[in-house]
Design a protein around this motif. Structure first.
Motif, PDB file in Angstrom:
ATOM      1  N   ARG A 206     -14.268 -25.689 -54.725  1.00 51.70           N
ATOM      2  CA  ARG A 206     -14.086 -24.934 -55.887  1.00 51.70           C
ATOM      3  C   ARG A 206     -15.222 -24.930 -56.912  1.00 51.70           C
TER       4      ARG A 206
ATOM      5  N   GLU B   1      -3.163 -16.048 -50.671  1.00 52.23           N
ATOM      6  CA  GLU B   1      -2.979 -17.567 -51.110  1.00 52.23           C
ATOM      7  C   GLU B   1      -3.212 -16.771 -52.562  1.00 52.23           C
TER       8      GLU B   1
ATOM      9  N   ARG C 274      -7.040 -19.485 -66.977  1.00 57.01           N
ATOM     10  CA  ARG C 274      -6.818 -18.329 -66.373  1.00 57.01           C
ATOM     11  C   ARG C 274      -6.174 -18.184 -65.217  1.00 57.01           C
TER      12      ARG C 274
ATOM     13  N   VAL D  95       3.713 -17.075 -63.360  1.00 53.47           N
ATOM     14  CA  VAL D  95       4.857 -16.924 -61.719  1.00 53.47           C
ATOM     15  C   VAL D  95       5.788 -17.946 -62.214  1.00 53.47           C
TER      16      VAL D  95
ATOM     17  N   ARG E   4       2.788 -10.273 -55.774  1.00 53.37           N
ATOM     18  CA  ARG E   4       2.470 -11.509 -56.127  1.00 53.37           C
ATOM     19  C   ARG E   4       3.573 -10.891 -56.939  1.00 53.37           C
TER      20      ARG E   4
ATOM     21  N   ASP F  40     -10.894 -16.726 -57.131  1.00 56.10           N
ATOM     22  CA  ASP F  40     -11.370 -17.280 -55.690  1.00 56.10           C
ATOM     23  C   ASP F  40     -10.379 -17.976 -54.538  1.00 56.10           C
ATOM     24  N   ARG F  41      -9.260 -17.227 -54.225  1.00 60.63           N
ATOM     25  CA  ARG F  41      -7.968 -16.973 -53.436  1.00 60.63           C
ATOM     26  C   ARG F  41      -8.668 -15.833 -52.715  1.00 60.63           C
TER      27      ARG F  41
ATOM     28  N   ILE G  43      -1.867 -17.731 -64.805  1.00 64.76           N
ATOM     29  CA  ILE G  43      -1.038 -17.297 -64.342  1.00 64.76           C
ATOM     30  C   ILE G  43      -0.075 -17.607 -64.087  1.00 64.76           C
ATOM     31  N   LEU G  44      -0.330 -19.482 -63.388  1.00 69.21           N
ATOM     32  CA  LEU G  44       1.072 -19.797 -62.921  1.00 69.21           C
ATOM     33  C   LEU G  44       1.930 -19.558 -64.025  1.00 69.21           C
TER      34      LEU G  44
ATOM     35  N   LEU H 215       0.889 -18.745 -54.155  1.00 67.23           N
ATOM     36  CA  LEU H 215       1.218 -19.480 -55.087  1.00 67.23           C
ATOM     37  C   LEU H 215       1.805 -19.008 -56.468  1.00 67.23           C
ATOM     38  N   ALA H 216       2.492 -18.045 -55.713  1.00 71.43           N
ATOM     39  CA  ALA H 216       4.145 -17.807 -56.856  1.00 71.43           C
ATOM     40  C   ALA H 216       4.768 -17.758 -56.623  1.00 71.43           C
TER      41      ALA H 216
ATOM     42  N   ASP I 209      -5.731  -5.362 -65.589  1.00 75.09           N
ATOM     43  CA  ASP I 209      -6.363  -6.270 -65.307  1.00 75.09           C
ATOM     44  C   ASP I 209      -6.573  -7.308 -64.123  1.00 75.09           C
ATOM     45  N   PHE I 210      -5.124  -6.716 -63.713  1.00 68.85           N
ATOM     46  CA  PHE I 210      -4.492  -7.757 -62.463  1.00 68.85           C
ATOM     47  C   PHE I 210      -4.012  -9.066 -62.591  1.00 68.85           C
ATOM     48  N   ARG I 211      -5.034  -9.596 -63.246  1.00 68.49           N
ATOM     49  CA  ARG I 211      -4.832 -10.993 -63.461  1.00 68.49           C
ATOM     50  C   ARG I 211      -5.153 -11.584 -61.812  1.00 68.49           C
ATOM     51  N   LEU I 212      -5.543 -11.897 -61.167  1.00 67.79           N
ATOM     52  CA  LEU I 212      -5.790 -12.008 -59.746  1.00 67.79           C
ATOM     53  C   LEU I 212      -6.912 -14.096 -59.707  1.00 67.79           C
ATOM     54  N   LEU I 213      -6.187 -14.354 -59.389  1.00 68.45           N
ATOM     55  CA  LEU I 213      -7.881 -15.843 -58.856  1.00 68.45           C
ATOM     56  C   LEU I 213      -8.484 -14.700 -57.882  1.00 68.45           C
TER      57      LEU I 213
ATOM     58  N   PHE J 242      -0.357  -6.512 -64.661  1.00 66.19           N
ATOM     59  CA  PHE J 242      -0.976  -6.437 -65.981  1.00 66.19           C
ATOM     60  C   PHE J 242      -2.262  -5.181 -65.047  1.00 66.19           C
TER      61      PHE J 242
ATOM     62  N   ARG K 289      -3.355 -30.817 -52.747  1.00 68.16           N
ATOM     63  CA  ARG K 289      -3.971 -29.948 -52.037  1.00 68.16           C
ATOM     64  C   ARG K 289      -4.465 -28.999 -53.741  1.00 68.16           C
ATOM     65  N   GLU K 290      -4.021 -28.422 -53.983  1.00 70.66           N
ATOM     66  CA  GLU K 290      -4.272 -27.801 -56.020  1.00 70.66           C
ATOM     67  C   GLU K 290      -5.652 -28.859 -56.628  1.00 70.66           C
TER      68      GLU K 290
END
Lengths: 292, 229
Positions: free
Chosen positions: A14, B99, A199, A207, B151, B94-95, A203-204, B103-104, B88-92, B86, A6-7
């Motif tokens: 995207r 989502e 980025r 987490v 998250r 496009d999700r 993030i991955l 992801l986590a 600056d939030f660090r969110l993606l 953080f 999926r990714e």
């Protein structure tokens, strides 16, 4: 759908423009390599066709009985280098000369005596047509009692061998250069695509994703881009071949397309390059400590 | 027992000393504030605790891991025990919110059929269950920070690190986020928050460690403004 697949697919959907650009860049890099391959394969094909014409002619003494000629032919056939021996009687030699040399037809008709001797035409196995082997076989033919003279176009055979050596050397160097350029372009393309997603990788990691989890979709995506680029390059190469075949005059032999084994190797190389470029690029983002 | 224990910690970036002989322990189940101006070493300390940076010297133990001696394969295991937020939030981008949170969970190998329920639970915890399908650009700064907190909480970590979580927020959103951190702590998660906002810290009554020029200079747990330098 498994997260990895999926990714990987999300990577395409995207960023469709970037994905298309990546695939196109890979395709054109491999297309250049494909065009070079096409030239190299056809040059080799033409040289092989010319080599197939390498033949030694052993002229027999006048009055050699056919039985003696046949025994000599059997002896020559037993040479390990020899593929085929053809006995050409004097009458046949004259008939062939009359057919092939029409400008001397009148002169041949007025002959009272056939001036041409009978001969043995000796064809050699592929790989045994280099100047040294041809000369060695000719020398052994000269030692046969019923043979008066041996001809094989020494200069032509030596020239052909030189041409093959030069073609091999130049082809190897240029091929390596093309392959190197394609490698750099493909690696840069994949790396740029990955930079855009640094980025996401960071993030991955934050987490707690393992390196394997992070890598897998990118490796699959890189391999898939390489595969699609390879297939597109194949289609472009085929189109170029069809265009040239339709318009170009036949030189020595009809042009041929890349053999299946080279096609498979090209597509596999594209896939592998995409995979390896992704592996290296993702690795730069996976230093254990250093997430920004 | 301490969730975080730091002994004689020193961190250098070339010739710059970012942390110098830092020594403290954060006990389990508390909210602790690291207070200090920009450049005093708060973020470096948080990054070392989160396993994002290696110390130059000293010992750092976090959630049972020796961070100063961490093997590469243990880095993801440490990060699963820590939620990180953080400024600056660090969110993606496009999700959607759900989502981003999912992801986590996928990253840590949760079964796919269990993920939606867990996502809904943490988004409810931060008060965003109705905005689960929103993209970050459709959310306010405070809401984006709450998605980031959701998250960070998704894998139920015992420790939440928040580096200037209110730095980009207005006063109202700041109060909401601080209250959320207080609620998260009440449900059993230790929280460490780095901030330069002295007024916020004064109002909150959290235990506060004050930093200046890479050193801890006071600890409110030892008495108001007690000098540690």
């Amino acid at each position: 759908m498994r997260p990895v697949i999926r990714e990987c697919m999300l990577g395409f959907t995207r960023a469709p423009l970037l994905s298309t650009l990546s695939i196109s860049t890979i395709a054109f890099s491999l297309f250049t390599l494909g065009l070079f391959g096409l030239v190299a394969v056809n040059l080799r094909h033409a040289l092989t066709a010319l080599e197939n014409r390498v033949e030694i002619v052993a002229y027999l003494l006048r009055g050699t009985p056919i039985e003696a000629a046949m025994i000599a032919a059997e002896d020559v056939t037993a040479f390990p280098e020899v593929a085929r021996v053809t006995y050409v009687p004097a009458d046949s030699a004259l008939a062939r000369a009359q057919a092939e040399m029409s400008e001397f037809r009148e002169a041949f008709r007025d002959l009272q005596v056939n001036p041409l001797p009978a001969s043995l035409e000796v064809a050699l196995h592929p790989g045994q047509r280099d100047p040294e082997t041809v000369a060695a076989v000719a020398e052994r033919l000269r030692g046969i009692g019923v043979v008066e003279d041996v001809r094989f176009g020494e200069e032509w055979v030596a020239g052909l061998a030189r041409l093959r050596r030069i073609a091999g050397l130049v082809g190897g160097v240029i091929g390596l250069a093309f392959a190197g350029v394609a490698l750099v372009i493909i690696a840069t393309t994949i790396r740029m695509a990955l930079l855009q997603r640094s980025r996401e990788i960071a993030i991955l990691r934050l987490v707690g994703a393992t390196d394997g989890f992070i890598r897998a979709p990118y490796l699959l995506e890189g391999a898939l881009k390489g595969l699609l680029g390879g297939v597109l390059a194949l289609l472009l190469t085929w189109a170029a071949f069809a265009l040239v075949r339709g318009g170009a005059p036949e030189v020595v032999v009809a042009p041929i397309f890349l053999p299946p084994v080279i096609i498979a190797a090209g597509i596999a190389a594209g896939t592998l390059l995409g995979f390896l470029a992704s592996l290296v690029s993702v690795g730069r983002h996976l230093r254990p400590m250093g997430v920004r | 027992m301490s969730e975080i224990r730091v002994e004689r910690l020193r961190k250098e970036f070339g010739s710059v000393v970012a942390l110098d002989d830092v020594d403290f322990a954060f006990p389990e189940g508390m909210v602790t504030c690291l207070l200090g101006p920009s450049g005093c070493g708060k973020t470096t300390l948080m990054r070392i605790v989160a396993g994002l940076e290696r110390p130059t010297r000293g010992e750092v133990r976090v959630a049972g891991f020796a961070v100063n001696d961490l093997r590469n394969r243990d880095v993801p295991r440490l990060r699963r025990r820590i939620g990180i937020v953080f400024q600056d939030f660090r969110l993606l981008e496009d999700r959607t919110a759900e989502e981003n949170v999912a992801l986590a969970l996928e990253a840590t190998g949760m079964r796919a059929d269990q993920i939606p329920a867990r996502v809904l639970k943490v988004l409810s915890q931060v008060g965003l269950s109705t905005k689960s399908r929103s993209y970050p650009r459709e959310l306010s700064g405070g809401e984006q920070q709450r998605v980031a907190i959701a998250r960070a909480l998704a894998n139920d970590p015992p420790l939440l690190l928040a580096d200037e979580p209110t730095g980009n927020l207005d006063e109202k959103a700041t109060r909401a986020v601080v209250q959320l951190l207080r609620d998260i702590n009440a449900s059993g998660t230790s929280v460490v928050m780095a901030t330069h906002d002295a007024a916020l810290v004064r109002e909150s009554s959290f235990r506060t460690l004050e930093m200046k020029q890479g050193r801890l200079v006071s600890d409110s747990a030892r008495g108001a403004g007690e000098d540690l330098a």
